[in-house]
Write a protein that holds these residues in place. Structure first.
Motif, PDB file in Angstrom:
ATOM      1  N   MET A  73      -7.960  32.082  39.174  1.00 60.33           N
ATOM      2  CA  MET A  73      -8.665  31.506  40.224  1.00 60.33           C
ATOM      3  C   MET A  73      -8.166  30.112  40.649  1.00 60.33           C
ATOM      4  O   MET A  73      -8.108  29.403  39.809  1.00 60.33           O
ATOM      5  CB  MET A  73     -10.166  31.365  40.096  1.00 60.33           C
ATOM      6  CG  MET A  73     -11.130  30.877  41.408  1.00 60.33           C
ATOM      7  SD  MET A  73     -12.733  30.663  41.311  1.00 60.33           S
ATOM      8  CE  MET A  73     -13.274  32.442  41.135  1.00 60.33           C
ATOM      9  N   SER A  74      -7.761  30.046  41.850  1.00 59.60           N
ATOM     10  CA  SER A  74      -7.374  28.452  42.272  1.00 59.60           C
ATOM     11  C   SER A  74      -8.239  27.661  42.508  1.00 59.60           C
ATOM     12  O   SER A  74      -9.526  27.801  42.416  1.00 59.60           O
ATOM     13  CB  SER A  74      -6.356  28.593  43.407  1.00 59.60           C
ATOM     14  OG  SER A  74      -7.153  29.137  44.605  1.00 59.60           O
ATOM     15  N   ASP A  75      -7.873  26.388  42.059  1.00 59.13           N
ATOM     16  CA  ASP A  75      -8.802  25.232  42.377  1.00 59.13           C
ATOM     17  C   ASP A  75      -8.993  24.686  43.564  1.00 59.13           C
ATOM     18  O   ASP A  75      -8.396  25.472  44.818  1.00 59.13           O
ATOM     19  CB  ASP A  75      -8.326  24.016  41.717  1.00 59.13           C
ATOM     20  CG  ASP A  75      -8.315  23.878  40.199  1.00 59.13           C
ATOM     21  OD1 ASP A  75      -9.171  24.748  39.633  1.00 59.13           O
ATOM     22  OD2 ASP A  75      -7.140  23.529  39.533  1.00 59.13           O
ATOM     23  N   PRO A  76     -10.410  24.332  44.120  1.00 62.75           N
ATOM     24  CA  PRO A  76     -10.399  23.917  45.601  1.00 62.75           C
ATOM     25  C   PRO A  76      -9.522  23.227  46.209  1.00 62.75           C
ATOM     26  O   PRO A  76      -8.811  22.322  45.661  1.00 62.75           O
ATOM     27  CB  PRO A  76     -12.050  23.208  45.420  1.00 62.75           C
ATOM     28  CG  PRO A  76     -12.487  23.683  44.183  1.00 62.75           C
ATOM     29  CD  PRO A  76     -11.461  23.585  43.038  1.00 62.75           C
ATOM     30  N   ALA A 135      -4.082  26.730  39.313  1.00 62.91           N
ATOM     31  CA  ALA A 135      -5.520  26.430  38.567  1.00 62.91           C
ATOM     32  C   ALA A 135      -5.159  25.361  37.374  1.00 62.91           C
ATOM     33  O   ALA A 135      -4.286  25.786  36.522  1.00 62.91           O
ATOM     34  CB  ALA A 135      -6.229  27.332  38.181  1.00 62.91           C
ATOM     35  N   MET A 136      -5.794  24.438  37.131  1.00 62.32           N
ATOM     36  CA  MET A 136      -5.744  23.569  36.121  1.00 62.32           C
ATOM     37  C   MET A 136      -5.847  24.173  34.737  1.00 62.32           C
ATOM     38  O   MET A 136      -6.902  25.193  34.952  1.00 62.32           O
ATOM     39  CB  MET A 136      -6.860  22.252  36.454  1.00 62.32           C
ATOM     40  CG  MET A 136      -6.596  21.142  35.214  1.00 62.32           C
ATOM     41  SD  MET A 136      -4.928  20.463  35.589  1.00 62.32           S
ATOM     42  CE  MET A 136      -5.060  19.576  37.380  1.00 62.32           C
ATOM     43  N   LEU A 186      -2.818  20.825  31.071  1.00 63.02           N
ATOM     44  CA  LEU A 186      -2.508  20.131  32.273  1.00 63.02           C
ATOM     45  C   LEU A 186      -3.552  18.772  32.697  1.00 63.02           C
ATOM     46  O   LEU A 186      -3.329  17.673  33.066  1.00 63.02           O
ATOM     47  CB  LEU A 186      -2.484  20.972  33.489  1.00 63.02           C
ATOM     48  CG  LEU A 186      -1.280  21.655  33.679  1.00 63.02           C
ATOM     49  CD1 LEU A 186      -1.212  22.484  34.942  1.00 63.02           C
ATOM     50  CD2 LEU A 186       0.033  20.870  33.699  1.00 63.02           C
ATOM     51  N   SER A 187      -4.767  19.217  32.218  1.00 59.67           N
ATOM     52  CA  SER A 187      -5.888  17.999  32.686  1.00 59.67           C
ATOM     53  C   SER A 187      -5.883  16.830  31.793  1.00 59.67           C
ATOM     54  O   SER A 187      -5.839  15.854  32.036  1.00 59.67           O
ATOM     55  CB  SER A 187      -7.331  18.706  32.419  1.00 59.67           C
ATOM     56  OG  SER A 187      -7.390  19.226  30.782  1.00 59.67           O
ATOM     57  N   ILE A 225     -13.651  16.771  29.911  1.00 54.70           N
ATOM     58  CA  ILE A 225     -14.563  17.274  31.007  1.00 54.70           C
ATOM     59  C   ILE A 225     -14.045  18.764  31.114  1.00 54.70           C
ATOM     60  O   ILE A 225     -14.998  19.771  31.433  1.00 54.70           O
ATOM     61  CB  ILE A 225     -14.344  16.451  32.231  1.00 54.70           C
ATOM     62  CG1 ILE A 225     -15.072  15.136  32.090  1.00 54.70           C
ATOM     63  CG2 ILE A 225     -14.798  17.323  33.705  1.00 54.70           C
ATOM     64  CD1 ILE A 225     -14.780  14.157  33.195  1.00 54.70           C
ATOM     65  N   PHE A 226     -12.686  19.191  31.395  1.00 54.72           N
ATOM     66  CA  PHE A 226     -12.144  20.589  31.553  1.00 54.72           C
ATOM     67  C   PHE A 226     -12.793  21.473  30.568  1.00 54.72           C
ATOM     68  O   PHE A 226     -13.331  22.462  30.985  1.00 54.72           O
ATOM     69  CB  PHE A 226     -10.797  20.385  31.671  1.00 54.72           C
ATOM     70  CG  PHE A 226     -10.283  21.650  31.899  1.00 54.72           C
ATOM     71  CD1 PHE A 226      -9.847  22.258  33.120  1.00 54.72           C
ATOM     72  CD2 PHE A 226      -9.777  22.571  30.724  1.00 54.72           C
ATOM     73  CE1 PHE A 226      -9.267  23.526  33.396  1.00 54.72           C
ATOM     74  CE2 PHE A 226      -9.386  23.779  30.967  1.00 54.72           C
ATOM     75  CZ  PHE A 226      -9.103  24.295  32.206  1.00 54.72           C
TER      76      PHE A 226
END
Length: 287
Positions: free
Chosen positions: A1-4, A101-102, A106-107, A180-181
């Motif tokens: 799923m892609s990020d907003p 998506a992250m 990557l985060s 957080i991720f």
């Protein structure tokens, strides 16, 4: 799923600015306590409560807010740069690595790069703040400090401590955004606005705490470098000097007030930033 889909930079900047100022107004006295303890090599400020009591008794309650003008002016560009740079670098890295998506890796990378970007914005404000918070300070305001620094060392003198600031912000942001991720991925997907706020508050607080554990040693030497001591110039040798002369625990001076601020403060930051971004997203999409 892609990020907003990311919002334009101006919205990210505005949300970050509002979040940063909200956090500093609530948590600033703990920053004063943290700085006093980090600059203290005689254990005169032993314990957070003791330090607060001593400052209020000897210097007055208002001293707990001494130098707040610099952070207030700094918080808008600092926090705005933090979140905006994190979003912008996230877009660059996702495109570079061919993902939509992250990811955990990557985060962390994005947070570290955002921290490096943020450092160039905050160094002059941090330097002025440290000069004002020091107990021996004779300065009355940030303009007076800036004028003195420029007169003595030129405009580049405002960037004293840049290297140590880079260490501090890269480590904190990598830990903060990476944590957080991870925490959000382990929590149930929020179904209501209340659950979303709780998720942001929890993950932000844990991220802020983890980032503080990582970056406190760098923060200690940064404070000493910017306070003007000629014994501390570069970060890694300064870390070794402090540990050798005062013990490893000295690298965590000011940790309690720092984590009390940046743990809950990290939660406040994320909650306010997310709320602002949700508001801006609904506004942007409705126009």
């Amino acid at each position: 799923m892609s990020d907003p889909k990311p919002l334009p930079f101006i919205y990210q900047f505005g949300a970050g600015a509002i979040a940063g100022v909200s956090e500093i107004l609530v948590m600033y006295p703990l920053d004063v306590v943290k700085t006093r303890q980090q600059l203290d090599n005689t254990n005169a400020y032993n314990g957070t409560i003791n330090c607060i009591k001593k400052i209020v008794k000897e210097e007055g309650f208002s001293r707990l807010y001494k130098g707040i003008s610099a952070p207030i002016l700094m918080e808008a560009p600092k926090r705005a740069t933090k979140f905006a740079a994190n979003d912008e670098w996230g877009k660059i890295y996702k495109k570079a690595f061919g993902v939509t998506a992250m990811t955990q890796g990557l985060s962390i990378l994005t947070g570290a790069t955002a921290g490096a970007t943020e450092s160039f914005v905050v160094v002059p404000f941090e330097l002025i703040k440290i000069k004002l918070q020091d107990k021996t300070s004779k300065f009355n305001g940030m303009g007076e400090v800036a004028k003195h620094i420029i007169k003595e060392n030129g405009v580049l003198g405002l960037y004293k401590g840049l290297e140590s600031t880079l260490w501090r912000h890269v480590s904190w942001n990598a830990g903060y955004f990476g944590c957080i991720f991870q925490v959000k991925s382990l929590m149930p997907k929020p179904k209501t606005s209340t659950e979303k706020t709780l998720s942001d508050l929890t993950s932000g607080a844990i991220g802020g705490t983890f980032g503080t554990i990582l970056n406190t040693p760098f923060d200690v030497v940064k404070s000493r470098i910017q306070a003007g001591s000629t014994r501390y110039v570069w970060t890694l040798p300064s870390l070794a000097t402090v540990a050798k002369e005062e013990g490893f625990g000295a690298l965590y001076k000011g940790f309690i007030p720092k984590v009390l601020r940046l743990g809950p403060g990290g939660g406040i930051l994320l909650v306010v930033f997310t709320a602002c971004m949700d508001f801006f997203r609904s506004y942007h999409e409705g126009n």
